[in-house]
Write an enzyme that holds these catalytic residues in place. Structure first.
Site, PDB file in Angstrom:
ATOM      1  N   ASN A  86     -64.708 -69.008 -42.995  1.00 37.08           N
ATOM      2  CA  ASN A  86     -63.696 -67.948 -42.959  1.00 37.08           C
ATOM      3  C   ASN A  86     -64.387 -66.645 -43.340  1.00 37.08           C
ATOM      4  O   ASN A  86     -64.798 -66.473 -44.494  1.00 37.08           O
ATOM      5  CB  ASN A  86     -62.572 -68.285 -43.948  1.00 37.08           C
ATOM      6  CG  ASN A  86     -61.403 -67.350 -43.861  1.00 37.08           C
ATOM      7  OD1 ASN A  86     -61.560 -66.153 -43.701  1.00 37.08           O
ATOM      8  ND2 ASN A  86     -60.208 -67.900 -43.985  1.00 37.08           N
ATOM      9  N   ASP A 129     -65.517 -73.874 -45.967  1.00 35.92           N
ATOM     10  CA  ASP A 129     -64.666 -75.001 -46.338  1.00 35.92           C
ATOM     11  C   ASP A 129     -65.359 -76.306 -45.976  1.00 35.92           C
ATOM     12  O   ASP A 129     -65.860 -76.458 -44.850  1.00 35.92           O
ATOM     13  CB  ASP A 129     -63.318 -74.908 -45.621  1.00 35.92           C
ATOM     14  CG  ASP A 129     -62.534 -73.663 -46.030  1.00 35.92           C
ATOM     15  OD1 ASP A 129     -62.777 -73.159 -47.143  1.00 35.92           O
ATOM     16  OD2 ASP A 129     -61.688 -73.208 -45.235  1.00 35.92           O
ATOM     17  N   GLY A 167     -58.605 -64.876 -47.643  1.00 36.83           N
ATOM     18  CA  GLY A 167     -57.393 -64.292 -48.197  1.00 36.83           C
ATOM     19  C   GLY A 167     -57.629 -63.733 -49.589  1.00 36.83           C
ATOM     20  O   GLY A 167     -58.477 -64.216 -50.347  1.00 36.83           O
TER      21      GLY A 167
END
Length: 331
Positions: free
Chosen positions: A294, A279, A298
């Protein structure tokens, strides 16, 4: 692909991101079922029972769909290493480093990868509450450094935008720190005294983007545009509250290339593997600032990594296959 290998999708867990992990895991289980592969969903909330359940089901390989502590931080990866079970995603050390934003930012700084100015603040909770008097005194000592600067406050070791909030003035910092710490306490943790590390991070004005990387190759960069406010938990997981632009509309080809190079460098520095996401904020001068990595993105219907994969022509089922094919152990 060996259709006789028994797959465990590890999901759920006990972190504040349990609900998102259940959705990510369910999507993977459905994909493997469509592919005709033997798959078992295992909820790691079982804790001490997990090794026995892995043995009971004769698991050959694990695909990890856990988010947050006790799943994304190297702990379950370490268990799988001990048990000799190959698993998807990054190894123990990379997972632990990326989960701790302060540690990863120290490494970014040492490698001269741009990351916003920051400071880590310990916040003590007792029975789920924060004593405001000592916290206010701590904030007063920080005033000279942070006064007049816009900040984001976030738990140092949490994801899914849990507890993140903007702070426009130093007068609101103590309240924001307390709220972030309380948001990071997992269900059932309210009864014990604990210290939560909270990150203060200077706000970078610019274009928010994310780079998903699959097996070392960058997927298309995604520009993130919430319809209102910033990219918080509500905007992240509520369909229609955020626009995702692929390709990006605010960056030049040169800025896109620079962001991709920066994201790849950050992932390589921390030895990430499999599917992970970097990010970033690209400022008005075209500099890409890394916020965090990350290691288990997700996989819900609103999640970013599946959108990036789709933009590259990789279906969700093909993405699930790639996660499985890349399962390994630390060398």
């Amino acid at each position: 692909m060996d259709k006789n290998k028994k797959i465990a999708v590890l999901l759920g867990g006990s972190s504040t991101e349990r609900a998102i992990s259940l959705r990510s895991g369910a999507a993977l289980v459905a994909a493997y079922q469509r592919l005709g592969l033997p798959v078992v969903p295992l909820d790691t909330q079982a804790g001490r029972e997990l090794p026995a359940r892995l043995l009971e089901h004769a698991i050959d390989v694990a695909v990890i769909a856990l988010h947050g502590p006790w799943g994304e931080d190297g702990t379950v990866q370490g268990l799988l290493e001990i048990m000799g079970i190959p698993y998807s995603g990054s190894g123990v050390t990379a997972s632990a480093l990326c989960m701790n934003k302060a540690l990863s930012k120290r490494l970014f700084q040492s490698a001269r990868i741009p990351t916003p100015a920051w400071q880590e603040i310990p916040v003590t909770l007792s029975r789920g509450q924060v004593s405001m008097e000592p916290l206010t005194r701590m904030v007063e000592a920080l005033a000279d450094r942070w006064a007049g600067k816009e900040l984001f406050v976030k738990p140092s070791s949490a994801g899914s935008s849990v507890g993140i909030q903007p702070v426009a003035q130093i007068s609101g910092l103590a309240t924001a720190l307390a709220a972030a710490a309380m948001a990071a306490v997992p269900p059932g943790g309210e009864a014990v005294e604990s210290t939560v590390e909270i990150l203060l991070e200077q706000t970078i004005v610019g274009t928010e983007v994310t780079l998903s990387i699959l097996d070392g190759e960058p997927l298309p960069l995604i520009e993130i545009c919430p319809t209102e406010g910033f990219y918080d938990y509500l905007n992240k997981y509520t369909p229609g509250r955020t626009r995702y632009l692929v390709p990006t509309e605010s960056l030049s080809p040169q800025e896109i290339q620079k962001a991709v190079e920066t994201g790849l460098a950050a992932g390589a520095l921390l030895n990430c593997r499999g599917l992970y996401r970097v990010d970033m904020i690209v400022d008005r001068e075209g500099c890409a600032w890394v916020l965090e990595i990350n290691t288990i993105p997700g996989l819900t219907e609103t999640s970013l990594a599946p959108k990036a994969a789709a933009a590259a022509g990789v279906s969700f089922d093909a993405l699930a296959e790639r996660l499985l094919a890349g399962a390994t152990r630390d060398p």
